[in-house]
Enzyme design. Structure first.
Site, PDB file in Angstrom:
ATOM      1  N   LYS A 132       0.630  -1.421   0.044  1.00  0.00           N
ATOM      2  CA  LYS A 132      -0.021   0.205  -0.242  1.00  0.00           C
ATOM      3  C   LYS A 132       0.664   1.600   0.052  1.00  0.00           C
ATOM      4  CE  LYS A 132      -4.388   1.672   2.163  1.00  0.00           C
ATOM      5  NZ  LYS A 132      -5.186   0.655   1.295  1.00  0.00           N
ATOM      6  N   LYS A 171      -5.992   6.664   4.537  1.00  0.00           N
ATOM      7  CA  LYS A 171      -7.253   5.596   5.191  1.00  0.00           C
ATOM      8  C   LYS A 171      -7.144   5.510   6.468  1.00  0.00           C
ATOM      9  CE  LYS A 171      -8.890   0.390   4.457  1.00  0.00           C
ATOM     10  NZ  LYS A 171      -8.619  -0.315   3.614  1.00  0.00           N
ATOM     11  N   LYS A 191     -20.731  -6.659  -2.429  1.00  0.00           N
ATOM     12  CA  LYS A 191     -21.228  -4.583  -1.720  1.00  0.00           C
ATOM     13  C   LYS A 191     -22.159  -4.363  -3.171  1.00  0.00           C
ATOM     14  CE  LYS A 191     -17.224  -3.252   1.679  1.00  0.00           C
ATOM     15  NZ  LYS A 191     -16.397  -2.164   0.995  1.00  0.00           N
ATOM     16  N   HIS A 245     -12.405 -12.033   0.268  1.00  0.00           N
ATOM     17  CA  HIS A 245     -11.004 -11.118   0.973  1.00  0.00           C
ATOM     18  C   HIS A 245     -10.316 -12.499   2.161  1.00  0.00           C
ATOM     19  CE1 HIS A 245     -11.630  -6.868  -0.529  1.00  0.00           C
ATOM     20  NE2 HIS A 245     -11.476  -7.886  -0.999  1.00  0.00           N
ATOM     21  N   GLU A 261      -3.407  -8.793   3.465  1.00  0.00           N
ATOM     22  CA  GLU A 261      -5.001  -9.081   2.620  1.00  0.00           C
ATOM     23  C   GLU A 261      -4.655  -9.636   1.456  1.00  0.00           C
ATOM     24  OE1 GLU A 261      -8.849  -6.054   2.039  1.00  0.00           O
ATOM     25  OE2 GLU A 261      -7.061  -5.822   0.652  1.00  0.00           O
ATOM     26  N   THR A 269     -10.735  -3.272 -11.472  1.00  0.00           N
ATOM     27  CA  THR A 269     -10.441  -2.578 -11.722  1.00  0.00           C
ATOM     28  C   THR A 269     -10.288  -1.209 -12.401  1.00  0.00           C
ATOM     29  OG1 THR A 269      -8.668  -4.467 -12.437  1.00  0.00           O
ATOM     30  CG2 THR A 269      -8.050  -2.673 -13.133  1.00  0.00           C
ATOM     31  N   GLU A 311     -13.938   0.478 -11.619  1.00  0.00           N
ATOM     32  CA  GLU A 311     -14.830   1.016 -10.607  1.00  0.00           C
ATOM     33  C   GLU A 311     -13.619   1.645  -9.728  1.00  0.00           C
ATOM     34  OE1 GLU A 311     -16.655   1.655  -7.053  1.00  0.00           O
ATOM     35  OE2 GLU A 311     -14.896   0.322  -7.587  1.00  0.00           O
ATOM     36  N   HIS A 312     -12.199   1.109  -9.581  1.00  0.00           N
ATOM     37  CA  HIS A 312     -11.291   1.245  -8.148  1.00  0.00           C
ATOM     38  C   HIS A 312     -10.833   3.011  -9.328  1.00  0.00           C
ATOM     39  CE1 HIS A 312      -7.547   1.701  -5.807  1.00  0.00           C
ATOM     40  NE2 HIS A 312      -8.708   1.168  -5.524  1.00  0.00           N
TER      41      HIS A 312
HETATM   42  P1  0O2 Z   1      -6.779  -0.629  -2.282  1.00  0.00           P
HETATM   43  O1  0O2 Z   1      -6.102   1.417  -3.395  1.00  0.00           O
HETATM   44  O2  0O2 Z   1      -7.196  -1.335  -3.070  1.00  0.00           O
HETATM   45  O3  0O2 Z   1      -5.490  -0.489  -0.927  1.00  0.00           O
HETATM   46  P2  0O2 Z   1     -12.985   0.360   2.792  1.00  0.00           P
HETATM   47  O4  0O2 Z   1     -13.240   0.684   4.527  1.00  0.00           O
HETATM   48  O5  0O2 Z   1     -13.690  -0.579   2.245  1.00  0.00           O
HETATM   49  O6  0O2 Z   1     -11.918   1.200   2.225  1.00  0.00           O
HETATM   50  P3  0O2 Z   1     -11.965  -1.989   4.715  1.00  0.00           P
HETATM   51  O7  0O2 Z   1     -13.046  -1.999   5.430  1.00  0.00           O
HETATM   52  O8  0O2 Z   1     -10.602  -2.227   5.177  1.00  0.00           O
HETATM   53  O9  0O2 Z   1     -12.448  -0.808   3.462  1.00  0.00           O
HETATM   54  O10 0O2 Z   1     -12.408  -3.343   3.872  1.00  0.00           O
HETATM   55  P4  0O2 Z   1     -12.975  -4.031   2.480  1.00  0.00           P
HETATM   56  O11 0O2 Z   1     -14.243  -3.438   2.428  1.00  0.00           O
HETATM   57  O12 0O2 Z   1     -12.687  -5.137   2.614  1.00  0.00           O
HETATM   58  O13 0O2 Z   1     -11.668  -3.283   1.635  1.00  0.00           O
HETATM   59  C1  0O2 Z   1     -10.929  -3.251   1.483  1.00  0.00           C
HETATM   60  C2  0O2 Z   1     -10.188  -3.982  -0.019  1.00  0.00           C
HETATM   61  O14 0O2 Z   1     -11.084  -4.249  -0.769  1.00  0.00           O
HETATM   62  C3  0O2 Z   1     -10.138  -1.848  -1.013  1.00  0.00           C
HETATM   63  O15 0O2 Z   1      -8.760  -1.365  -0.594  1.00  0.00           O
HETATM   64  C4  0O2 Z   1     -10.527  -2.577  -2.305  1.00  0.00           C
HETATM   65  O16 0O2 Z   1      -8.955  -2.725  -2.429  1.00  0.00           O
HETATM   66  C5  0O2 Z   1     -11.849  -3.394  -1.776  1.00  0.00           C
HETATM   67  N1  0O2 Z   1     -12.625  -2.897  -2.129  1.00  0.00           N
HETATM   68  C6  0O2 Z   1     -13.632  -3.145  -1.416  1.00  0.00           C
HETATM   69  N2  0O2 Z   1     -14.358  -2.690  -1.696  1.00  0.00           N
HETATM   70  C7  0O2 Z   1     -14.223  -2.204  -3.192  1.00  0.00           C
HETATM   71  C8  0O2 Z   1     -15.185  -1.389  -4.110  1.00  0.00           C
HETATM   72  O17 0O2 Z   1     -16.367  -0.802  -4.012  1.00  0.00           O
HETATM   73  N3  0O2 Z   1     -14.483  -1.215  -5.852  1.00  0.00           N
HETATM   74  C9  0O2 Z   1     -13.245  -1.833  -5.276  1.00  0.00           C
HETATM   75  N4  0O2 Z   1     -12.821  -1.805  -6.994  1.00  0.00           N
HETATM   76  N5  0O2 Z   1     -12.638  -2.570  -5.011  1.00  0.00           N
HETATM   77  C10 0O2 Z   1     -12.747  -2.289  -3.167  1.00  0.00           C
HETATM   78  P5  0O2 Z   1      -8.706   0.052  -1.061  1.00  0.00           P
HETATM   79  O18 0O2 Z   1      -7.812   1.097   0.604  1.00  0.00           O
HETATM   80  O19 0O2 Z   1      -9.879   0.975  -0.190  1.00  0.00           O
HETATM   81  O20 0O2 Z   1      -7.779   0.627  -1.852  1.00  0.00           O
END
Ligand code: 0O2
Length: 267
Positions: A48, A56, A113, A121, A140, A153, A155-156
């Site tokens: 990250k 975050k 979601k 996950h 993770e 990808t 959507e992100h």
């Molecule tokens: P990055 O850039 O990938 O590191 P959250 O509160 O949703 O941000 P949480 O509670 O830690 O995160 O856990 P969650 O919901 O399991 O999400 C963890 C990771 O899952 C996210 O990391 C994303 O990579 C992916 N993810 C979760 N929800 C979505 C979504 O709706 N769309 C996309 N494209 N990816 C998702 P980060 O830190 O958000 O991002």
């Protein structure tokens, strides 16, 4: 936090990412060298970024000294599968490992979601050996199909464009696209057996050809040139005929010939 301290803190996580990518790729390779279908199609990993960690921490409201406890995705691995069914296999593989301790599982496939995001996950504890000793850290693992990955990808990347304020028409399109990926995965599952059969015979053929060529190469040191040329010509003829059973027969025969030369040279 000073840059030097960030580096010290993140280094073990970078090591975990490298090691886990290697281990999952090895699992994939082991299936393939046995001529079997691998539930793992592709493995990616990332550390990250500092800006993403800071964002975050701010969003979730925790201090940086709580980061290692509160942030479970500093080290992230992504395993891509061809079919939804493969995801459960990969989950079972991870559950059975002794070098990965499961902390939590989140099933965003059976309960996707709000955004339409689908993925499985697993948060694990993983131990790395560093210069300052062993360190157990969180990592993770995201497991998803090619279709789920395609959607996530795209959507992100839109989340960067519209942080927390995605226009409604874009969100609707994305949810429609998410439904399309569900149908795509379902359709592919119906013909999964067929696809796996085709991929398996390709793999079996590739492994046979590799073994036959190795055997012929070894024979160069033992057999006479005329015999090797005869064997080679026979191989090319069978290879061109594209007959897998013939290739299997030839492979067995060649094994017997090679074995004969091996025992001769031992005597
Ligand atoms: P990055 O850039 O990938 O590191 P959250 O509160 O949703 O941000 P949480 O509670 O830690 O995160 O856990 P969650 O919901 O399991 O999400 C963890 C990771 O899952 C996210 O990391 C994303 O990579 C992916 N993810 C979760 N929800 C979505 C979504 O709706 N769309 C996309 N494209 N990816 C998702 P980060 O830190 O958000 O991002």
């Amino acid at each position: 936090m000073e840059i030097k301290l960030w580096r010290e803190l993140l280094d073990p996580y970078a090591q975990a990412v490298d090691e886990l990518i290697l281990k999952f790729n090895h699992i994939k390779q082991s299936y393939r060298s046995r001529g079997e279908y691998s539930p793992i199609e592709q493995v990616d990993g990332r550390l990250k970024t500092i800006s993403s960690i800071l964002e975050k921490a701010q969003r979730k409201g925790f201090e940086l000294d709580e980061m290692e406890e509160k942030l479970d995705d500093i080290a992230g691995i992504r395993i891509i599968c061809q079919f939804v069914e493969d995801i459960d296999k990969v989950v079972d593989i991870i559950r059975a490992r002794t070098d990965m301790r499961i902390k939590e599982e989140k099933d965003y496939i059976r309960e996707n979601k709000e955004s339409g995001y689908r993925s499985y996950h697993i948060i694990i504890y993983y131990k790395v050996e560093t210069l300052s000793g062993a360190k157990e850290l969180q990592c993770e693992i995201q497991i998803r199909t090619l279709a789920m990955n395609f959607w996530a990808t795209i959507e992100h990347s839109l989340q960067y464009k519209y942080p927390q304020n995605m226009p409604e028409n874009v969100s609707v399109r994305l949810r429609n696209a998410a439904e399309a990926t569900v149908s795509l995965d379902e359709e592919m599952s119906y013909i999964r057996g067929e696809i796996i059969d085709a991929q398996n015979s390709f793999l079996i053929k590739a492994n046979l050809v590799r073994d036959i060529l190795n055997n012929i190469q070894n024979l160069y040191q033992k057999a006479n040139t005329r015999e090797i040329i005869k064997i080679q010509d026979e191989f090319f003829r069978i290879y061109r005929s594209d007959d897998l059973d013939e290739l299997i027969r030839f492979h067995k025969e060649l094994d017997i010939i090679s074995e004969g030369y091996r025992s001769q040279s031992l005597n």
